[in-house]
Design a protein around this motif. Structure first.
Motif, PDB file in Angstrom:
ATOM      1  N   LYS A 104       0.831  -1.207   0.000  1.00 44.87           N
ATOM      2  CA  LYS A 104       0.000   0.000   0.000  1.00 44.87           C
ATOM      3  C   LYS A 104       0.861   1.250   0.000  1.00 44.87           C
ATOM      4  O   LYS A 104       0.554   2.242  -0.659  1.00 44.87           O
ATOM      5  CB  LYS A 104      -0.931   0.003   1.218  1.00 44.87           C
ATOM      6  CG  LYS A 104      -2.089  -0.965   1.098  1.00 44.87           C
ATOM      7  CD  LYS A 104      -3.042  -0.795   2.264  1.00 44.87           C
ATOM      8  CE  LYS A 104      -4.269  -1.689   2.095  1.00 44.87           C
ATOM      9  NZ  LYS A 104      -5.217  -1.532   3.221  1.00 44.87           N
TER      10      LYS A 104
ATOM     11  N   ALA B 154       2.327   1.668  -3.467  1.00 44.44           N
ATOM     12  CA  ALA B 154       1.284   2.099  -4.403  1.00 44.44           C
ATOM     13  C   ALA B 154       0.937   3.561  -4.196  1.00 44.44           C
ATOM     14  O   ALA B 154       0.777   4.330  -5.144  1.00 44.44           O
ATOM     15  CB  ALA B 154       0.047   1.225  -4.229  1.00 44.44           C
ATOM     16  N   ALA B 155       0.824   3.939  -2.927  1.00 42.64           N
ATOM     17  CA  ALA B 155       0.494   5.325  -2.616  1.00 42.64           C
ATOM     18  C   ALA B 155       1.579   6.266  -3.107  1.00 42.64           C
ATOM     19  O   ALA B 155       1.306   7.327  -3.664  1.00 42.64           O
ATOM     20  CB  ALA B 155       0.306   5.487  -1.108  1.00 42.64           C
TER      21      ALA B 155
ATOM     22  N   GLU C 116      -8.784   4.268  -9.914  1.00 43.60           N
ATOM     23  CA  GLU C 116      -7.567   3.738  -9.316  1.00 43.60           C
ATOM     24  C   GLU C 116      -7.142   4.548  -8.094  1.00 43.60           C
ATOM     25  O   GLU C 116      -6.655   3.996  -7.106  1.00 43.60           O
ATOM     26  CB  GLU C 116      -6.430   3.742 -10.351  1.00 43.60           C
ATOM     27  CG  GLU C 116      -6.698   2.897 -11.585  1.00 43.60           C
ATOM     28  CD  GLU C 116      -5.575   3.028 -12.603  1.00 43.60           C
ATOM     29  OE1 GLU C 116      -4.489   3.511 -12.209  1.00 43.60           O
ATOM     30  OE2 GLU C 116      -5.791   2.675 -13.765  1.00 43.60           O
TER      31      GLU C 116
ATOM     32  N   GLN D   9      -7.315   4.095  -3.158  1.00 42.25           N
ATOM     33  CA  GLN D   9      -6.074   4.281  -2.412  1.00 42.25           C
ATOM     34  C   GLN D   9      -6.166   5.499  -1.479  1.00 42.25           C
ATOM     35  O   GLN D   9      -5.695   5.457  -0.342  1.00 42.25           O
ATOM     36  CB  GLN D   9      -4.895   4.462  -3.381  1.00 42.25           C
ATOM     37  CG  GLN D   9      -4.479   3.186  -4.077  1.00 42.25           C
ATOM     38  CD  GLN D   9      -3.931   2.167  -3.085  1.00 42.25           C
ATOM     39  OE1 GLN D   9      -3.307   2.515  -2.092  1.00 42.25           O
ATOM     40  NE2 GLN D   9      -4.213   0.893  -3.348  1.00 42.25           N
ATOM     41  N   TYR D  10      -6.789   6.572  -1.977  1.00 44.30           N
ATOM     42  CA  TYR D  10      -6.964   7.775  -1.145  1.00 44.30           C
ATOM     43  C   TYR D  10      -7.802   7.445   0.098  1.00 44.30           C
ATOM     44  O   TYR D  10      -7.463   7.853   1.221  1.00 44.30           O
ATOM     45  CB  TYR D  10      -7.651   8.876  -1.957  1.00 44.30           C
ATOM     46  CG  TYR D  10      -8.017  10.094  -1.127  1.00 44.30           C
ATOM     47  CD1 TYR D  10      -7.058  11.040  -0.798  1.00 44.30           C
ATOM     48  CD2 TYR D  10      -9.320  10.276  -0.666  1.00 44.30           C
ATOM     49  CE1 TYR D  10      -7.378  12.155  -0.027  1.00 44.30           C
ATOM     50  CE2 TYR D  10      -9.651  11.385   0.104  1.00 44.30           C
ATOM     51  CZ  TYR D  10      -8.679  12.320   0.419  1.00 44.30           C
ATOM     52  OH  TYR D  10      -9.004  13.412   1.184  1.00 44.30           O
TER      53      TYR D  10
END
Length: 723
Positions: free
Chosen positions: A3, A6-7, A24, A28-29
């Motif tokens: 994570k 990815a962030a 996408e 994640q946000y």
């Protein structure tokens, strides 16, 4: 780990302007926004701004981003941008209603209002949040809203409502077995009780919180340290400095285990304060020096300044005035007036006190401008220091003026403290009745959310309160009738001092409290024809209560060895002349002839607390003036007898019987009608005088006066000088 990578990739793409699909980015946000632990809020805010520009974002996703980014802006202290984002959220919710997000909008708005100091707006927003979270059954957020609303109401001194909401915060936290929420609610409850001087209840709550934390499988040492720190502050407020010292030491030990040097230093400063209260100056200096070393390690300038200033306070206690002045100045250079006005003002007052001993002119220049803006407790120190400085400068008239202002201010502080304690007791007695309303309200909220049910609960609570009041009223009159029936029997019994004091205090408090209750009820239900006269009756009764409680409080301090005297060595003849001047307004009455003879030599010195001796003079003078028929005489003499200084007060008729003469110093003793307490006294004045003289290692007695009244004589030991 995935994570985080990815962030980081998403943040990088967004930063360089490459297109990233909302489908996408948004998940994640959301995951990063809701993740526990420390967040990279600036990066999240950048990503939120990018998302809000994406036209493919759904209405629900826009609502979420607006809410979360507003919360992050508040946490980053970007208040203006936060308000703009909240305005966007409010407009968006009009087009796309969502009760739960509407509740969160009000929750964040209330948080922002608190930070901006707008308690009225905060109360409105948290109130709306409570309503909306109740409707959506978001129990976690409902507990948060109740707790923060309780904080706002406590700041407004609406303690009953504050306690009601903190109870509901605890109840909702227990429903979902959320330990952290329950722990936070307990902290708020303890703070509320502390705010309205119910320190015993605050202690109970904090001990309960400590038990909850110890029962957890994995307890946060930081949270435990905070609990012990809060406990210590309560003990400090109760003047139990031994217990406060023990709790602060426990907080320090936990901070040391966490290697949190900043909090270790803060705990050490509090430990030093308690050592100073316990007159262990050496231990206080050691604790401050350890704190200073820790603050220098973490390079915390403000705390370094506080430690240096406090070290100056320690040097002042050791009467090392030059070192104290240097350290206080050095510390104050690091304590910003704009950022921490309270701390800056406190140590400026200590600097002025140190200067008053060696550099009186500089002390006057520093302290005089501070009088207009100083806090109440600092004002007393400033006035005392100004009096001392002017005395060293031979400005005796100004020194006397500041001394009188200091005495007056000290009396005001005592009266305020007594009033606060009385109000706290009143609130405590009514809290039991209000808790019934809270319980009924909670039951009503669980069973029915309709307005009709709420009105029924409130009405039921009002009936319970009224029933309890009528029951108490009936019990009072029943008890009063029984007391009257046994009055003759009680007069023939011999009671010890403690039993007599308790019975008399009960009698003294019960009557004015009953009058207060009846008159308040009359005002509440418009049963009085002259409200102004009723308010005057209430004011007189409150004044009598204040006087009685102040005197009882002083006697209680004396009985428990907590009545501290500030002794200083003074020239005896001048001392009694000053005391006579201080009672001038009391004895300057028509048809009373007052004579004063001072036969003391100028070389005689006495070690005393001048403010307490002034209290003795005031009490004796008031007694003589109040209980002397007009025209009459009052004779005051001061002379030396062996190794003591003797001061006598005697007045003309009426006198008292020989049997009554030996009981004048008994607490709340009722003499004959000519010396009754109808003139507004508490009946404790002579008992207080006796205690003060005993603390000066002197003696006081009463005799028949040759003038026809009462002769009061007290002695003080002469301070022997060694050549």
């Amino acid at each position: 780990m995935f994570k985080r990578l990815a962030a980081a990739s998403i943040f990088s793409l967004a930063a360089i302007g490459l297109p990233v699909a909302a489908s996408e980015v948004f998940p994640q946000y959301k995951a990063l926004s809701e993740a526990k632990g420390k967040k990279d809020r600036p990066a999240l805010l950048e990503l939120a701004n990018a998302l809000l520009q994406d036209e493919t974002l759904s209405a629900e996703e826009i609502t979420y981003v607006l809410h979360r980014s507003a919360l992050h802006l508040v946490r980053e202290n970007q208040f203006e941008h936060a308000q703009q984002r909240l305005t966007q959220l409010a407009l968006h919710l009009k087009d796309f209603p969502d009760d739960n997000l509407q509740g969160k909008y009000h929750w964040v708005s209330g948080d922002l209002s608190l930070l901006l100091g707008d308690n009225q707006a905060a109360e409105y927003h948290f109130g709306q949040a409570v309503v909306l979270f109740t409707q959506t059954q978001d129990i976690r957020m409902l507990s948060h809203a109740h707790r923060l609303l309780a904080n706002v109401l406590s700041a407004k001194r609406d303690y009953f409502q504050a306690v009601s909401h903190v109870y509901q915060a605890k109840d909702t936290a227990l429903k979902i077995n959320h330990t952290q929420l329950f722990d936070a609610a307990l902290s708020t409850e303890a703070r509320i009780y502390s705010d309205f001087k119910q320190f015993d209840k605050a202690l109970d709550v904090l001990n309960q919180k400590l038990q909850v934390q110890n029962d957890q499988a994995q307890v946060s040492q930081a949270h435990l340290s905070a609990t012990y720190f809060s406990l210590a502050k309560i003990y400090r407020n109760l003047s139990d400095h031994e217990a406060a010292l023990s709790a602060f030491k426990k907080a320090y030990e936990l901070d040391a285990q966490l290697q949190d040097k900043n909090y270790m230093g803060i705990s050490l400063l509090q430990i030093a304060n308690q050592h100073l209260e316990l007159d262990d100056i050496t231990a206080a200096q050691l604790a401050v020096e350890q704190a200073l070393t820790l603050f220098k390690t973490v390079k915390n300038s403000q705390n370094i300044g506080q430690a240096q200033a406090m070290l100056g306070q320690v040097k002042l206690a050791k009467q090392q005035f030059d070192e104290a002045i240097t350290l206080l100045k050095t510390g104050l250079e690091k304590i910003s007036y704009d950022k921490n006005r309270q701390l800056n003002e406190k140590y400026s007052a200590y600097l002025g006190q140190a200067l008053s001993y060696t550099q009186p002119a500089r002390a006057v220049a520093l302290l005089t401008p501070m009088l207009d803006s100083a806090s109440s407790h600092n004002t007393l120190r400033i006035l005392t220091s100004l009096s001392r400085a002017h005395k060293h400068l031979a400005h005796f008239e100004q020194a006397l003026s500041y001394h009188e202002q200091a005495l007056s201010h000290k009396q005001i502080l005592n009266e305020q403290e007594i009033t606060a304690r009385l109000q706290a007791k009143k609130l405590n007695s009514e809290l039991g009745l209000k808790s019934l309303e809270v319980s009924e309200l909670q039951a009503g909220l669980e069973e029915q959310q309709q307005d009709t049910k709420t009105r029924t609960v409130v009405l039921a609570s009002a009936i319970i309160v009224l029933t309890n009041f009528l029951l108490l009223f009936y019990l009072y009159h029943l008890k009063r009738r029984r007391v009257m029936e046994k009055e003759t029997e009680l007069l023939n019994q011999s009671l010890n001092l403690k039993q007599q004091l308790l019975a008399d205090v009960s009698h003294e408090l019960r009557t004015p409290l009953t009058v207060l209750k009846l008159n308040i009820e009359a005002l509440e239900y418009n049963l009085t024809e002259d409200p102004k006269a009723t308010y005057q009756v209430l004011q007189r009764r409150l004044d009598m209560l204040n006087t009685l409680i102040a005197d009882i409080y002083e006697l209680a301090q004396a009985d428990t060895n907590n009545l501290r005297l500030e002794f200083e060595t003074l020239q005896a003849s001048s001392l009694f002349d000053e005391l006579l001047i201080a009672i001038g307004p009391i004895i300057d009455v028509p048809d009373i002839e007052v004579s004063y003879d001072n036969h003391l030599q100028d070389s005689l010195q006495v070690e005393c607390d001048i403010s307490r001796l002034n209290q003795v003079f005031n009490n004796l003078a008031r007694n003589s003036v109040h209980y002397t028929d007009r025209p009459g005489k009052i004779k005051i003499r001061v002379y030396q007898q062996h190794h003591t200084i003797v001061c006598t007060f005697e007045d003309s008729a009426p006198g008292v019987s020989s049997a009554a003469l030996g009981k004048l110093f008994e607490r709340l003793y009722r003499c004959d009608k000519s010396r009754s307490r109808d003139l507004g006294g508490s009946g404790l004045g002579l008992s207080i005088c006796e205690k003060i003289i005993e603390l000066h290692h002197g003696a006081i007695e009463a005799k028949h006066s040759e003038l026809g009244g009462v002769f009061i004589k007290f002695t003080l030991p002469i301070k022997l000088t060694h050549t």
